[in-house]
Design a protein around this motif. Structure first.
Motif, PDB file in Angstrom:
ATOM      1  N   CYS A 135      73.407  31.289  54.156  1.00  0.00           N
ATOM      2  CA  CYS A 135      73.786  29.946  53.683  1.00  0.00           C
ATOM      3  C   CYS A 135      72.660  28.954  53.896  1.00  0.00           C
ATOM      4  O   CYS A 135      72.470  28.029  53.086  1.00  0.00           O
ATOM      5  CB  CYS A 135      75.048  29.473  54.403  1.00  0.00           C
ATOM      6  N   ARG A 136      71.896  29.112  54.971  1.00  0.00           N
ATOM      7  CA  ARG A 136      70.789  28.196  55.237  1.00  0.00           C
ATOM      8  C   ARG A 136      69.583  28.474  54.352  1.00  0.00           C
ATOM      9  O   ARG A 136      68.896  27.536  53.930  1.00  0.00           O
ATOM     10  CB  ARG A 136      70.367  28.296  56.716  1.00  0.00           C
ATOM     11  N   ARG A 137      69.302  29.739  54.058  1.00  0.00           N
ATOM     12  CA  ARG A 137      68.027  30.101  53.450  1.00  0.00           C
ATOM     13  C   ARG A 137      68.085  30.382  51.947  1.00  0.00           C
ATOM     14  O   ARG A 137      67.096  30.171  51.246  1.00  0.00           O
ATOM     15  CB  ARG A 137      67.455  31.323  54.170  1.00  0.00           C
ATOM     16  N   GLN A 164      79.201  25.488  53.729  1.00  0.00           N
ATOM     17  CA  GLN A 164      77.768  25.422  54.035  1.00  0.00           C
ATOM     18  C   GLN A 164      76.921  25.432  52.762  1.00  0.00           C
ATOM     19  O   GLN A 164      75.915  24.718  52.676  1.00  0.00           O
ATOM     20  CB  GLN A 164      77.372  26.597  54.927  1.00  0.00           C
ATOM     21  N   LEU A 165      77.312  26.235  51.779  1.00  0.00           N
ATOM     22  CA  LEU A 165      76.544  26.267  50.535  1.00  0.00           C
ATOM     23  C   LEU A 165      76.653  24.947  49.783  1.00  0.00           C
ATOM     24  O   LEU A 165      75.678  24.474  49.195  1.00  0.00           O
ATOM     25  CB  LEU A 165      77.012  27.430  49.660  1.00  0.00           C
ATOM     26  N   ARG A 166      77.818  24.341  49.810  1.00  0.00           N
ATOM     27  CA  ARG A 166      77.969  23.033  49.177  1.00  0.00           C
ATOM     28  C   ARG A 166      77.113  21.990  49.890  1.00  0.00           C
ATOM     29  O   ARG A 166      76.479  21.154  49.245  1.00  0.00           O
ATOM     30  CB  ARG A 166      79.437  22.617  49.176  1.00  0.00           C
ATOM     31  N   GLY A 169      73.678  21.929  48.762  1.00  0.00           N
ATOM     32  CA  GLY A 169      73.415  21.442  47.419  1.00  0.00           C
ATOM     33  C   GLY A 169      73.819  22.368  46.289  1.00  0.00           C
ATOM     34  O   GLY A 169      73.524  22.077  45.121  1.00  0.00           O
ATOM     35  N   LEU A 170      74.504  23.473  46.587  1.00  0.00           N
ATOM     36  CA  LEU A 170      74.938  24.379  45.531  1.00  0.00           C
ATOM     37  C   LEU A 170      76.343  24.026  45.069  1.00  0.00           C
ATOM     38  O   LEU A 170      77.219  23.674  45.870  1.00  0.00           O
ATOM     39  CB  LEU A 170      74.932  25.829  46.017  1.00  0.00           C
ATOM     40  N   ARG A 171      76.569  24.114  43.761  1.00  0.00           N
ATOM     41  CA  ARG A 171      77.929  24.042  43.225  1.00  0.00           C
ATOM     42  C   ARG A 171      78.587  25.388  43.507  1.00  0.00           C
ATOM     43  O   ARG A 171      78.171  26.416  42.983  1.00  0.00           O
ATOM     44  CB  ARG A 171      77.906  23.755  41.731  1.00  0.00           C
ATOM     45  N   THR A 172      79.610  25.364  44.343  1.00  0.00           N
ATOM     46  CA  THR A 172      80.112  26.606  44.928  1.00  0.00           C
ATOM     47  C   THR A 172      81.607  26.746  44.717  1.00  0.00           C
ATOM     48  O   THR A 172      82.358  25.775  44.839  1.00  0.00           O
ATOM     49  CB  THR A 172      79.805  26.643  46.437  1.00  0.00           C
TER      50      THR A 172
END
Length: 216
Positions: A135-137, A164-166, A169-172
């Motif tokens: 999720c971090r990388r 964490q993905l949201r 900055g990801l649309r998750t």
């Protein structure tokens, strides 16, 4: 696709099958750059290669990488393999698609498991040893418009992965769910799962979840 799998290489199971289903519905342009994190026998990598992707497969296990390369050769599919930490591809690499079926089974032993087959499933007491690192990388590995497809068990808190993905900055969203019976490893640990409150007494099923994240 029939794949060779020598002893010591993770066998594609229900989690791989569910992720393959989602991958089959993902629109992919020819030549899309794909990274398969923790390739095992190469099932996901070869499915992406068959769709016309340029695939790099990474794994900590040299035996897994050799198996994935041989399976690609036998099926006449191009595949680049790299022996690296699962969340540390080469600096500067960017991908249109990242696939991962990471270790996610909660294990009594804290920290990374020692070398051996358990590296394919053991992921610390909460099952998130690799998931949190991904999720971090992974967001930084995605090109604009790039997609992450990741499968995990409900026992390792999919909601934490989505959150964490949201935050990165990801649309998750959750792309697929499927309930299945425990396999041998989970069945052996079921009494411990009950003891720490991960499952109710007598429960011997888990929900598999595929999470899809998109970088804008």
């Amino acid at each position: 696709m029939l794949l060779l799998r020598p002893p010591g290489v993770y066998a594609a199971q229900g989690d791989t099958a569910l992720l393959l289903d989602v991958l089959g519905r993902e629109p992919l342009r020819p030549g899309a750059r794909c990274l398969d994190i923790g390739t095992g026998s190469g099932a996901l990598a070869l499915a992406a290669a068959r769709r016309g992707c340029r695939v790099t497969a990474v794994d900590l296990s040299r035996l897994s990488l050799a198996t994935a390369w041989l399976n690609a050769h036998l099926h006449g599919l191009p595949l680049r393999v790299r022996h690296r930490d699962l969340t540390a591809p080469a600096p500067g690499d960017r991908y249109d698609l990242v696939l991962s079926n990471p270790p996610y089974v909660p294990a009594p032993r804290p920290g990374p498991p020692p070398p051996g087959p358990a590296r394919a499933w053991d992921a610390g007491p909460d099952g998130r040893l690799l998931l949190d690192r991904l999720c971090r990388r992974v967001p930084a590995l995605l090109a604009p418009g790039g997609v992450l497809l990741l499968v995990q068990s409900s026992l390792a808190r999919p909601e934490a992965t989505v959150r964490q993905l949201r935050a990165a900055g990801l649309r998750t969203a959750v792309a697929a769910r499927r309930r299945q019976e425990f396999g041998p490893v989970m069945t052996a640990r079921a009494p411990w799962f009950e003891q720490i409150g991960l499952i109710e007494p007598g429960v011997r099923t888990e929900e598999l979840v595929v999470i899809r994240g998109v970088r804008d």
